[in-house]
Design a protein around this motif. Structure first.
Motif, PDB file in Angstrom:
ATOM      1  N   LYS A 133       0.906  -0.941   0.085  1.00  0.00           N
ATOM      2  CA  LYS A 133      -0.030   0.030  -0.076  1.00  0.00           C
ATOM      3  C   LYS A 133       0.909   1.190  -0.005  1.00  0.00           C
ATOM      4  CE  LYS A 133      -3.682   2.193   2.610  1.00  0.00           C
ATOM      5  NZ  LYS A 133      -4.649   1.885   3.739  1.00  0.00           N
ATOM      6  N   VAL A 134       0.377   2.044  -0.734  1.00  0.00           N
ATOM      7  CA  VAL A 134       1.446   3.462  -0.786  1.00  0.00           C
ATOM      8  C   VAL A 134       0.780   4.552   0.177  1.00  0.00           C
ATOM      9  CG1 VAL A 134       2.010   5.310  -2.470  1.00  0.00           C
ATOM     10  CG2 VAL A 134       1.708   3.057  -3.471  1.00  0.00           C
ATOM     11  N   SER A 135       1.621   5.150   1.047  1.00  0.00           N
ATOM     12  CA  SER A 135       1.131   5.917   2.075  1.00  0.00           C
ATOM     13  C   SER A 135       0.760   7.239   1.319  1.00  0.00           C
ATOM     14  CB  SER A 135       2.167   5.862   3.268  1.00  0.00           C
ATOM     15  OG  SER A 135       3.453   6.619   2.583  1.00  0.00           O
ATOM     16  N   THR A 136       0.487   8.363   2.305  1.00  0.00           N
ATOM     17  CA  THR A 136       0.325   9.553   1.755  1.00  0.00           C
ATOM     18  C   THR A 136       1.485  10.260   1.448  1.00  0.00           C
ATOM     19  OG1 THR A 136       0.206  10.124   3.956  1.00  0.00           O
ATOM     20  CG2 THR A 136      -1.888   9.818   3.284  1.00  0.00           C
ATOM     21  N   LEU A 137       2.533   9.724   1.959  1.00  0.00           N
ATOM     22  CA  LEU A 137       3.754  10.366   1.633  1.00  0.00           C
ATOM     23  C   LEU A 137       4.448   9.690   0.357  1.00  0.00           C
ATOM     24  CD1 LEU A 137       5.574  10.658   5.000  1.00  0.00           C
ATOM     25  CD2 LEU A 137       4.016  12.425   3.833  1.00  0.00           C
ATOM     26  N   GLY A 138       3.758   8.694  -0.160  1.00  0.00           N
ATOM     27  CA  GLY A 138       4.180   8.075  -1.649  1.00  0.00           C
ATOM     28  C   GLY A 138       5.185   6.851  -1.213  1.00  0.00           C
ATOM     29  N   VAL A 139       5.351   6.523  -0.085  1.00  0.00           N
ATOM     30  CA  VAL A 139       6.098   5.278   0.279  1.00  0.00           C
ATOM     31  C   VAL A 139       5.243   4.241   0.207  1.00  0.00           C
ATOM     32  CG1 VAL A 139       7.563   4.306   1.930  1.00  0.00           C
ATOM     33  CG2 VAL A 139       7.591   6.927   1.938  1.00  0.00           C
ATOM     34  N   GLU A 140       5.919   2.954  -0.403  1.00  0.00           N
ATOM     35  CA  GLU A 140       5.468   1.816  -0.359  1.00  0.00           C
ATOM     36  C   GLU A 140       5.659   1.042   0.992  1.00  0.00           C
ATOM     37  OE1 GLU A 140       6.791  -0.492  -3.542  1.00  0.00           O
ATOM     38  OE2 GLU A 140       5.811   0.735  -5.220  1.00  0.00           O
ATOM     39  N   GLU A 141       4.555   0.707   1.510  1.00  0.00           N
ATOM     40  CA  GLU A 141       4.343  -0.307   2.639  1.00  0.00           C
ATOM     41  C   GLU A 141       3.788  -1.396   2.774  1.00  0.00           C
ATOM     42  OE1 GLU A 141       4.090   3.820   5.607  1.00  0.00           O
ATOM     43  OE2 GLU A 141       2.211   2.409   5.178  1.00  0.00           O
ATOM     44  N   GLN A 142       4.328  -2.460   3.513  1.00  0.00           N
ATOM     45  CA  GLN A 142       3.749  -3.810   3.272  1.00  0.00           C
ATOM     46  C   GLN A 142       2.872  -3.770   4.727  1.00  0.00           C
ATOM     47  OE1 GLN A 142       4.745  -4.467   0.346  1.00  0.00           O
ATOM     48  NE2 GLN A 142       4.230  -6.438   1.093  1.00  0.00           N
ATOM     49  N   ARG A 143       1.349  -4.038   4.257  1.00  0.00           N
ATOM     50  CA  ARG A 143       0.282  -4.034   5.250  1.00  0.00           C
ATOM     51  C   ARG A 143      -0.410  -5.282   5.400  1.00  0.00           C
ATOM     52  NH1 ARG A 143       0.742   1.383   7.581  1.00  0.00           N
ATOM     53  NH2 ARG A 143      -1.425   1.163   8.331  1.00  0.00           N
ATOM     54  N   VAL A 144      -0.959  -5.475   6.822  1.00  0.00           N
ATOM     55  CA  VAL A 144      -1.603  -6.707   6.984  1.00  0.00           C
ATOM     56  C   VAL A 144      -3.108  -6.297   7.707  1.00  0.00           C
ATOM     57  CG1 VAL A 144      -1.541  -8.907   8.423  1.00  0.00           C
ATOM     58  CG2 VAL A 144       0.414  -7.958   7.328  1.00  0.00           C
ATOM     59  N   ASN A 145      -4.126  -6.953   7.181  1.00  0.00           N
ATOM     60  CA  ASN A 145      -5.533  -6.925   7.534  1.00  0.00           C
ATOM     61  C   ASN A 145      -5.598  -7.501   8.989  1.00  0.00           C
ATOM     62  OD1 ASN A 145      -6.414  -5.071   5.666  1.00  0.00           O
ATOM     63  ND2 ASN A 145      -7.160  -6.814   4.226  1.00  0.00           N
ATOM     64  N   VAL A 146      -5.886  -6.945  10.042  1.00  0.00           N
ATOM     65  CA  VAL A 146      -6.635  -7.317  11.379  1.00  0.00           C
ATOM     66  C   VAL A 146      -7.873  -7.517  11.488  1.00  0.00           C
ATOM     67  CG1 VAL A 146      -6.095  -7.174  13.598  1.00  0.00           C
ATOM     68  CG2 VAL A 146      -4.242  -6.714  12.360  1.00  0.00           C
ATOM     69  N   LEU A 147      -8.666  -8.398  11.716  1.00  0.00           N
ATOM     70  CA  LEU A 147     -10.064  -8.379  11.748  1.00  0.00           C
ATOM     71  C   LEU A 147     -10.403  -8.509  13.149  1.00  0.00           C
ATOM     72  CD1 LEU A 147     -10.852 -11.342   9.108  1.00  0.00           C
ATOM     73  CD2 LEU A 147     -10.398  -8.864   8.926  1.00  0.00           C
ATOM     74  N   ILE A 148     -11.429  -7.560  13.514  1.00  0.00           N
ATOM     75  CA  ILE A 148     -11.754  -7.373  15.032  1.00  0.00           C
ATOM     76  C   ILE A 148     -13.154  -7.528  15.240  1.00  0.00           C
ATOM     77  CG2 ILE A 148     -11.684  -5.617  16.699  1.00  0.00           C
ATOM     78  CD1 ILE A 148      -9.447  -4.208  15.200  1.00  0.00           C
ATOM     79  N   ASP A 149     -13.692  -8.160  16.197  1.00  0.00           N
ATOM     80  CA  ASP A 149     -15.100  -8.302  16.603  1.00  0.00           C
ATOM     81  C   ASP A 149     -15.511  -7.440  17.475  1.00  0.00           C
ATOM     82  OD1 ASP A 149     -15.246 -10.456  14.974  1.00  0.00           O
ATOM     83  OD2 ASP A 149     -14.810 -11.990  16.543  1.00  0.00           O
ATOM     84  N   ILE A 150     -16.364  -6.692  17.559  1.00  0.00           N
ATOM     85  CA  ILE A 150     -16.924  -5.698  18.457  1.00  0.00           C
ATOM     86  C   ILE A 150     -17.552  -6.480  19.688  1.00  0.00           C
ATOM     87  CG2 ILE A 150     -18.479  -3.578  18.937  1.00  0.00           C
ATOM     88  CD1 ILE A 150     -18.195  -3.001  15.742  1.00  0.00           C
ATOM     89  N   VAL A 151     -17.321  -6.282  20.793  1.00  0.00           N
ATOM     90  CA  VAL A 151     -17.920  -7.008  21.915  1.00  0.00           C
ATOM     91  C   VAL A 151     -18.863  -6.093  22.651  1.00  0.00           C
ATOM     92  CG1 VAL A 151     -15.818  -8.681  21.901  1.00  0.00           C
ATOM     93  CG2 VAL A 151     -15.719  -6.918  23.481  1.00  0.00           C
ATOM     94  N   SER A 152     -18.729  -4.808  22.601  1.00  0.00           N
ATOM     95  CA  SER A 152     -19.566  -4.176  23.391  1.00  0.00           C
ATOM     96  C   SER A 152     -21.131  -4.479  22.786  1.00  0.00           C
ATOM     97  CB  SER A 152     -19.339  -2.702  22.768  1.00  0.00           C
ATOM     98  OG  SER A 152     -18.087  -2.434  23.459  1.00  0.00           O
ATOM     99  N   PRO A 153     -22.097  -4.013  24.013  1.00  0.00           N
ATOM    100  CA  PRO A 153     -23.704  -4.479  23.244  1.00  0.00           C
ATOM    101  C   PRO A 153     -23.972  -3.858  22.062  1.00  0.00           C
ATOM    102  CG  PRO A 153     -23.438  -4.105  25.713  1.00  0.00           C
ATOM    103  CD  PRO A 153     -22.172  -3.605  25.269  1.00  0.00           C
TER     104      PRO A 153
END
Length: 398
Positions: free
Chosen positions: A283-303
Motif C-alpha cells: 500500500k502506498v502511504s500519503t507520503l508516497g512510500v510503499e508499505e507492507q500492510r496486513v489486515n487485522v479482523l476485529i469483533d465488536i464485543v460491546s452491546p
C-alpha cells in the motif's frame, strides 16, 4: 568627612556597575517543560484507523445472458429469502442490414421449396410401399398354389422392406425440412408477426434474507453471466478491518483487546482481535512510500445497542493492545534522547538539568516505560532543546 563621604559614593557606584555587568553576562535559566514521572499500568498499543464491514456479504449475480429489468429495490430495503429482485428476458435479435435480410428471405424461400420436395418424396415412397406390399401378397399366394418359386417370394419380401425403409428416410427428410423452414422463419421473426410473441422470463431471487447494501446495476441493461446486480447482508453483523504495518502485525495475537474510538458515538467501544491475515499487501502511504500492510479482523464485543448507529464501511480508530506491564515507571516519550548507545533523560535537580541514563522497557505513542534509572515523583524535561545540557540552569514554563 566630606572627602570620606565622596569616596564611599564612588566605591558604591563602582560596585553597582560591576554587579550590573556581572548580571548582564551571567547565563540566564532556560525555559523548559517539565513532567512528573508516574507509576502505574503501562499499555502498549498499535494505533491505526480502520473501517467496518458486514461480515457475510452475498452478491446477487446474473445467472445467464439477457436483458435485465430495472431493479426496483433501493439501498436499505429489506428482502426475504426467495424474493424476486430482478427479471431477465432473452436479448433481442440483432438488426439485419438490407443485404442480410434479403439473403435471409431467399434462404426462407429455399427452405419452403425443400419442404415441398420432401413432401413429394414422402408421397412417392408411400406409393412404392403400397405397391411393394401388394406385390408381396400376390407372390405369396402364387407360391402357396405352386405357381411361383420361393426365390420370387424372397425378392418380393426384400422389395417390401426396402420400400418401407425408403418411406422412413423420406419422412425423416420431411421432418428436417420443416425444422430448416422454422429456422429460416425465426431469423426473420423481427420483421413478421411472429416477433410479437411474449418472451420467456427468468426471475433472479435473493439467496438469503437481509438488507440491500449496494445496487450495482439499477437501470435496465444487457447482462452477462456472473454480472453483479446487487449485494445483500445483515448490517448488524459487523466487524472492523484494520490494516497495520507488517512489522506491527507480528506482535498482534488473536484474542488481543482492542479499544475502538472516534467512530461517531459518545462512548468508547471494546473489541477483540479475531484473526490476523497471514498474507500482506503493498500500500502506498500519503507520503508516497510503499508499505507492507496486513489486515487485522476485529469483533465488536460491546452491546449492539451502544453502536446501533454504525453501518457498513464506516471509519473508526482502533488501539490494539500488544504489551502490558503493571507497576511500570511511565514518562513522556518526548523526554527520551539517545547518547552513545543508551537512552537518557534530563532530570530536574535543584533548579538544574542533570543527565541520567535509563533502561527503556517499551514505547507506545506519546508515553514510554522504563525499568531502571527513574523513580516516582522525579521530574524530567520534555522535548529538551539544544540549549539544555548537563548542569544548565532551568526554569519551568507556566
Amino acid at each position: 568627612m566630606r572627602i570620606t563621604s565622596g569616596r564611599g559614593a564612588i566605591v558604591f557606584l563602582v560596585l553597582l556597575a560591576v554587579a550590573g555587568v556581572a548580571w548582564s553576562i551571567m547565563p540566564r535559566p532556560v525555559l523548559v517543560e517539565v513532567a512528573v514521572v508516574t507509576k502505574g499500568r503501562f499499555i502498549a498499543t498499535v494505533d491505526e484507523d480502520g473501517k467496518t464491514r458486514v461480515r457475510e456479504r452475498y452478491v446477487v449475480s446474473a445467472p445467464l445472458t439477457g436483458r435485465s429489468s430495472r431493479v426496483q429495490l433501493k439501498v436499505g430495503d429489506r428482502v426475504k429469502e426467495g424474493d424476486v429482485v430482478a427479471t431477465i428476458i432473452p436479448s433481442p435479435a440483432p438488426f439485419l442490414d438490407p443485404r442480410s435480410r434479403r439473403e435471409a428471405q431467399e434462404r426462407l424461400g429455399a427452405a419452403e421449396a425443400a419442404l415441398e420436395r420432401a413432401k413429394a418424396l414422402v408421397e412417392r415412397a408411400k406409393a412404392q410401399t403400397i405397391q411393394a406390399d401388394q406385390e408381396y401378397t400376390r407372390t405369396r399366394t402364387l407360391v402357396e398354389r405352386g405357381a411361383s418359386t420361393t426365390q420370387a417370394l424372397e425378392r418380393a419380401e426384400l422389395a417390401k422392406r426396402v420400400a418401407n425403409r425408403d418411406l422412413r428416410a423420406a419422412e425423416f427428410q420431411l421432418h428436417a425440412a420443416e425444422h430448416e423452414l422454422d429456422q429460416a422463419s425465426a431469423l426473420l421473426a423481427r420483421y413478421t408477426d411472429g416477433g410479437k410473441e411474449v418472451p420467456e422470463t427468468w426471475n433472479v431471487t435473493a439467496p438469503v434474507g437481509g438488507v440491500v447494501l449496494k445496487v450495482t446495476q439499477e437501470s435496465e441493461t444487457i447482462v452477462q453471466p456472473g454480472s453483479s446486480m446487487l449485494e445483500i447482508g445483515d448490517p448488524r453483523d459487523l466487524e472492523v478491518v484494520v490494516d497495520v504495518l507488517s512489522t506491527d502485525a507480528v506482535e498482534i495475537r488473536p484474542g488481543a483487546q482492542v479499544t475502538i474510538e472516534h467512530w461517531g458515538g459518545p462512548s468508547v467501544l471494546a473489541g477483540r482481535v479475531r484473526r490476523v491475515e497471514p498474507a500482506a499487501f503493498t500500500k502506498v502511504s500519503t507520503l508516497g512510500v510503499e508499505e507492507q500492510r496486513v489486515n487485522v479482523l476485529i469483533d465488536i464485543v460491546s452491546p449492539p445497542d451502544q453502536w446501533s448507529g454504525l453501518g457498513d464501511a464506516y471509519q473508526v480508530d482502533a488501539k490494539i493492545v500488544v504489551f502490558t506491564q503493571d507497576d511500570a515507571t511511565i514518562i513522556p516519550a518526548g523526554a527520551l534522547f539517545r547518547r552513545g548507545g543508551s537512552w537518557n533523560v534530563f532530570v530536574v535537580e535543584d533548579g538544574r538539568a542533570r543527565v541520567r541514563e535509563v533502561s527503556l522497557l517499551r514505547r507506545s505513542g506519546r508515553i514510554a516505560a522504563t525499568s531502571e534509572g527513574l523513580g516516582a515523583a522525579d521530574q524530567v524535561i520534555v522535548y529538551p532543546s539544544d540549549r539544555v545540557s548537563d548542569g544548565t540552569r532551568i526554569e519551568q514554563s507556566p
